[in-house]
Design an enzyme around this catalytic site. Structure first.
Site, PDB file in Angstrom:
ATOM      1  N   HIS A  91       0.779  -1.251   0.000  1.00 22.48           N
ATOM      2  CA  HIS A  91       0.000   0.000   0.000  1.00 22.48           C
ATOM      3  C   HIS A  91       0.812   1.306   0.000  1.00 22.48           C
ATOM      4  O   HIS A  91       0.731   2.104  -0.943  1.00 22.48           O
ATOM      5  CB  HIS A  91      -0.919   0.036   1.224  1.00 22.48           C
ATOM      6  CG  HIS A  91      -1.730  -1.189   1.427  1.00 22.48           C
ATOM      7  ND1 HIS A  91      -2.851  -1.484   0.712  1.00 22.48           N
ATOM      8  CD2 HIS A  91      -1.570  -2.227   2.306  1.00 22.48           C
ATOM      9  CE1 HIS A  91      -3.383  -2.616   1.128  1.00 22.48           C
ATOM     10  NE2 HIS A  91      -2.616  -3.096   2.083  1.00 22.48           N
TER      11      HIS A  91
HETATM   12  C1  BDR Z   1      -2.732   0.738   5.453  1.00 20.68           C
HETATM   13  O1  BDR Z   1      -2.890   0.240   6.778  1.00 20.68           O
HETATM   14  C2  BDR Z   1      -1.647  -0.116   7.314  1.00 20.68           C
HETATM   15  O2  BDR Z   1      -1.716  -1.364   7.944  1.00 20.68           O
HETATM   16  C3  BDR Z   1      -0.667  -0.080   6.191  1.00 20.68           C
HETATM   17  O3  BDR Z   1       0.601   0.343   6.643  1.00 20.68           O
HETATM   18  C4  BDR Z   1      -1.254   0.914   5.227  1.00 20.68           C
HETATM   19  O4  BDR Z   1      -0.874   2.237   5.562  1.00 20.68           O
HETATM   20  C5  BDR Z   1      -3.410  -0.204   4.485  1.00 20.68           C
HETATM   21  O5  BDR Z   1      -4.762  -0.304   4.799  1.00 20.68           O
END
Ligand code: BDR
Ligand code: CA
Length: 342
Positions: free
Chosen positions: A271
């Site tokens: 992500h």
């Molecule tokens: C987001 O949530 C976190 O767990 C990850 O780092 C990312 O920023 C994805 O949903």
């Protein structure tokens, strides 16, 4: 004749020099002043390495940390680890909010492990945190910055910037734009059926940032779930044969497992690194300007981003919503930049 030839060659040399200098000037002008607000986190660390390996385009002024994937002491340690691994000790790391504005804290240890960094051994980094708090750093830096000059990459809950905006709303003057990893529409959520983790972890903060009127881009699950690892993509990173390649491949091998099982995907998303890729190569992505509302009311919609993709409500467009991305282009960029690290 001799004089004429000399004149022509001088002219060619001057034109060539002018071309070189103007290219350098354009490149220098395009370098972006950037603050990275983050809750490392496996994908946050990959994002930090990608940013810190790209000094030609990104002037990373500071890393500010927030509680999110794990507690603030661990996110702050992991941010310092990323800085150490990138060999960029000159970049200050400021610790910020240890809990959300209103809701009770939540963490994502089930995905990122107890230390917030799966697949690798963590240690106490050589260099400490910068003195002072992340929220105060944002207030001071954005308050005195040149008008609309600083970009903020938000890779976790938006608590730090919200606190800064509540205390000093005038700091929007220093903000060029805010690029958020967060939200979900077409994809559905990853922490509830409709909410994405960063928004769910502090929807009140996201609302404050949205209401501030700053230029906003969202990089939601809609796009990050299209940019998936594969064995081949991770092997390519591992095959770089440097420390960064080994670290990132170990982290990703472990990190993607849970999402692959949960969603039945052939690979896992990375992500937060997509935010940095968007800043480096926006041509890899597509999206459009739409109206977005964040739900912070108790109930099944808590933390949801209501994204009006088809302009059904004819409301003011307040967010550039990134919807698609070139997965191979992303991994090529990541691999190429990681190759520059030790
Ligand atoms: C987001 O949530 C976190 O767990 C990850 O780092 C990312 O920023 C994805 O949903
Ligand atoms: Ca994150």
């Amino acid at each position: 004749m001799q004089i004429c030839r000399h004149f022509v060659s001088q002219l060619i040399r001057s034109v060539a020099l002018l071309a070189i200098f103007s290219t350098v000037a354009v490149q220098a002008a395009e370098k972006r002043d950037l603050i990275i607000d983050t809750d490392p986190g496996a994908d946050d660390v990959v994002a930090l390495l990608l940013a810190l390996a790209s000094p030609q385009e990104l002037n990373v002024m500071a890393i500010t940390t927030v509680a999110g994937n794990v507690r603030i002491d661990k996110t702050s340690r992991n941010a310092r680890l990323a800085r150490e691994w990138a060999g960029r000790e000159e970049v200050p790391v400021y610790a910020g909010a240890g809990k959300p504005l209103v809701r009770t804290p939540i963490y994502a240890e089930n995905i990122h492990g107890k230390e917030g960094l799966p697949g690798v051994q963590v240690h106490e980094p050589k260099n400490p945190l910068a003195k002072g708090n992340a929220v105060q750093y944002l207030i001071d830096t954005l308050g005195r910055a040149a008008p609309h000059s600083i970009t903020i990459a938000m890779l976790g809950p938006q608590t730090n910037l919200a606190l800064a905006l509540i205390q000093a709303p005038e700091i929007t003057q220093g903000i060029k734009e805010v690029v958020v990893m967060g939200g979900a529409h077409f994809n559905g959520g990853n922490i509830t059926p409709v909410a994405e983790f960063n928004l769910y972890a502090d929807p009140d903060a996201a609302k404050v940032v949205l209401a501030s009127g700053v230029k906003l881009t969202y990089v939601p699950l809609d796009v990050t779930h299209k940019i998936l690892t594969s064995d081949q993509r991770i092997k390519q990173i591992e095959g770089l044969n440097n420390e960064a390649g080994k670290l990132v491949s170990s982290i990703l091998n472990e990190y993607v497992k849970a999402d692959m099982v949960h969603y039945g995907l052939p690979g896992g998303p990375v992500h937060d690194a997509s935010v940095i890729a968007w800043l480096l190569k926006p041509e890899l992505f597509s999206g459009k300007l739409i109206n977005v509302v964040v739900d912070n009311r108790e109930g099944p919609g808590f933390g949801q981003t209501i994204a009006d993709w088809y302009d059904t409500m004819s409301q003011p467009k307040n967010v550039f919503w990134v919807e698609n991305g070139d997965a191979q282009g992303f991994f090529n960029l990541l691999t190429e930049r990681l190759a520059r690290l030790k």
